[in-house]
Design a protein around this motif. Structure first.
Motif, PDB file in Angstrom:
ATOM      1  N   THR A 195      88.799  30.107  55.089  1.00  0.00           N
ATOM      2  CA  THR A 195      87.397  29.856  55.435  1.00  0.00           C
ATOM      3  C   THR A 195      86.887  28.588  54.779  1.00  0.00           C
ATOM      4  O   THR A 195      86.168  27.797  55.414  1.00  0.00           O
ATOM      5  CB  THR A 195      86.531  31.057  55.023  1.00  0.00           C
ATOM      6  OG1 THR A 195      87.052  32.242  55.625  1.00  0.00           O
ATOM      7  CG2 THR A 195      85.092  30.868  55.476  1.00  0.00           C
ATOM      8  N   GLN A 196      87.253  28.359  53.527  1.00  0.00           N
ATOM      9  CA  GLN A 196      86.827  27.129  52.861  1.00  0.00           C
ATOM     10  C   GLN A 196      87.446  25.915  53.536  1.00  0.00           C
ATOM     11  O   GLN A 196      86.802  24.869  53.682  1.00  0.00           O
ATOM     12  CB  GLN A 196      87.216  27.164  51.382  1.00  0.00           C
ATOM     13  CG  GLN A 196      86.702  25.967  50.587  1.00  0.00           C
ATOM     14  CD  GLN A 196      85.201  25.828  50.636  1.00  0.00           C
ATOM     15  OE1 GLN A 196      84.482  26.773  50.323  1.00  0.00           O
ATOM     16  NE2 GLN A 196      84.705  24.655  51.022  1.00  0.00           N
ATOM     17  N   SER A 239      85.440  25.151  56.583  1.00  0.00           N
ATOM     18  CA  SER A 239      84.171  24.505  56.230  1.00  0.00           C
ATOM     19  C   SER A 239      84.383  23.048  55.857  1.00  0.00           C
ATOM     20  O   SER A 239      83.612  22.166  56.256  1.00  0.00           O
ATOM     21  CB  SER A 239      83.504  25.262  55.075  1.00  0.00           C
ATOM     22  OG  SER A 239      82.217  24.742  54.804  1.00  0.00           O
ATOM     23  N   ASP A 240      85.445  22.772  55.111  1.00  0.00           N
ATOM     24  CA  ASP A 240      85.746  21.380  54.728  1.00  0.00           C
ATOM     25  C   ASP A 240      86.035  20.538  55.972  1.00  0.00           C
ATOM     26  O   ASP A 240      85.576  19.392  56.070  1.00  0.00           O
ATOM     27  CB  ASP A 240      86.951  21.345  53.788  1.00  0.00           C
ATOM     28  CG  ASP A 240      86.660  21.966  52.426  1.00  0.00           C
ATOM     29  OD1 ASP A 240      85.475  22.154  52.094  1.00  0.00           O
ATOM     30  OD2 ASP A 240      87.636  22.270  51.706  1.00  0.00           O
ATOM     31  N   ARG A 265      78.131  18.396  60.375  1.00  0.00           N
ATOM     32  CA  ARG A 265      76.827  18.821  59.878  1.00  0.00           C
ATOM     33  C   ARG A 265      75.916  17.594  59.707  1.00  0.00           C
ATOM     34  O   ARG A 265      76.299  16.625  59.061  1.00  0.00           O
ATOM     35  CB  ARG A 265      76.980  19.552  58.545  1.00  0.00           C
ATOM     36  CG  ARG A 265      77.804  20.837  58.641  1.00  0.00           C
ATOM     37  CD  ARG A 265      77.866  21.550  57.299  1.00  0.00           C
ATOM     38  NE  ARG A 265      78.498  22.862  57.405  1.00  0.00           N
ATOM     39  CZ  ARG A 265      79.748  23.123  57.074  1.00  0.00           C
ATOM     40  NH1 ARG A 265      80.533  22.162  56.607  1.00  0.00           N
ATOM     41  NH2 ARG A 265      80.237  24.338  57.194  1.00  0.00           N
ATOM     42  N   GLU A 281      77.813  27.702  59.927  1.00  0.00           N
ATOM     43  CA  GLU A 281      78.152  28.708  58.925  1.00  0.00           C
ATOM     44  C   GLU A 281      79.589  29.185  59.143  1.00  0.00           C
ATOM     45  O   GLU A 281      79.936  29.600  60.250  1.00  0.00           O
ATOM     46  CB  GLU A 281      77.222  29.917  59.019  1.00  0.00           C
ATOM     47  CG  GLU A 281      75.754  29.618  58.766  1.00  0.00           C
ATOM     48  CD  GLU A 281      74.916  30.882  58.850  1.00  0.00           C
ATOM     49  OE1 GLU A 281      75.473  31.984  58.627  1.00  0.00           O
ATOM     50  OE2 GLU A 281      73.724  30.771  59.159  1.00  0.00           O
ATOM     51  N   CYS A 282      80.390  29.131  58.114  1.00  0.00           N
ATOM     52  CA  CYS A 282      81.761  29.645  58.175  1.00  0.00           C
ATOM     53  C   CYS A 282      81.818  30.946  57.386  1.00  0.00           C
ATOM     54  O   CYS A 282      81.490  30.968  56.195  1.00  0.00           O
ATOM     55  CB  CYS A 282      82.739  28.624  57.608  1.00  0.00           C
ATOM     56  SG  CYS A 282      82.786  27.066  58.511  1.00  0.00           S
TER      57      CYS A 282
END
Length: 224
Positions: free
Chosen positions: A23-24, A27-28, A34, A42-43
């Motif tokens: 998940t991180q 997001s990265d 964004r 949102e992850c």
């Protein structure tokens, strides 16, 4: 968005496995998507899920969890199922009128916009028959040059470290030899190696989660 139009609801990027590392990484990989005027991205992790969605049973069980999460988040403007097997895609679409996108669909269609044929790197050979069924559903199976799997690399480790990059590179070279003009990463966890792999192979390498979020952004930002 035109002036006076409210900001869309967030894009919910759903990791159906329990790995916070994956998940991180998602997001990265989505940091560049964004921006202040755009929808939040949102992850989220389904902590009750398996460590990796590989077997058909894991896919089917994950589908119900994905559906429950979509139903619980009606505030979202779009949903992205960040697993190449797309568990819960049809279920999710039955639960909301908002876009529900699967990353295999998005990644393959992005590759086909850049090349006549494409190849896929899977995290496990167990996943390949399931991936092929989705290509038949999309009607693009004839444009697949090949799909090859990594050996002994977990979903969480597939985007980190030299061993996984070495396997990705060898798999990518096999796909090029089979005629692929673009490569799709067949697991959301591989995103950390995308840019380096693209440079090494010299052809487009598609992160399917990025492709799905790009589609969701386009839909939300152009909505009336």
């Amino acid at each position: 968005m035109s002036q006076g139009v409210s900001r869309p609801g967030p894009i919910l990027v759903i990791n159906p496995n329990s790995s916070e590392i994956v998940t991180q990484g998602l997001s990265d990989a989505l940091a560049g998507f964004r921006f202040p005027a755009g929808p939040a991205i949102e992850c989220v992790t389904i902590t009750e899920g398996p460590t990796g969605v590989v077997t058909q049973r894991e896919v089917d069980e994950s589908a119900l969890r994905v559906g429950d999460l979509i139903a619980a988040r009606p505030d979202c403007g779009a949903y992205v199922i960040a697993c190449y097997s797309q568990p819960g895609l049809d279920l999710g679409r039955s639960l909301t009128k908002q876009p529900v996108l699967g990353i295999q669909d998005a990644g393959v269609l992005a590759a086909l916009s850049l090349a006549d044929s494409f190849g896929v790197i899977a995290v496990s050979p167990l996943s390949i028959p399931r991936h092929l069924r989705t290509l038949r559903r999309l009607g693009v199976e004839q444009r697949l040059a090949a799909e090859v799997a990594l050996e002994g690399i977990s979903v969480a480790d597939s985007g980190h470290g030299e061993e996984s990059f070495g396997q990705l590179l060898r798999a990518g070279e096999r796909l090029l030899a089979a005629g692929a003009g673009a490569v799709v990463l067949g697991c959301a966890g591989m995103s950390g190696h995308r840019a380096r792999l693209e440079q090494a192979l010299g052809v487009p390498v598609i992160d399917p989660t990025q492709a799905a979020v790009a589609t969701a952004l386009g839909l939300l930002l152009t909505a009336g």
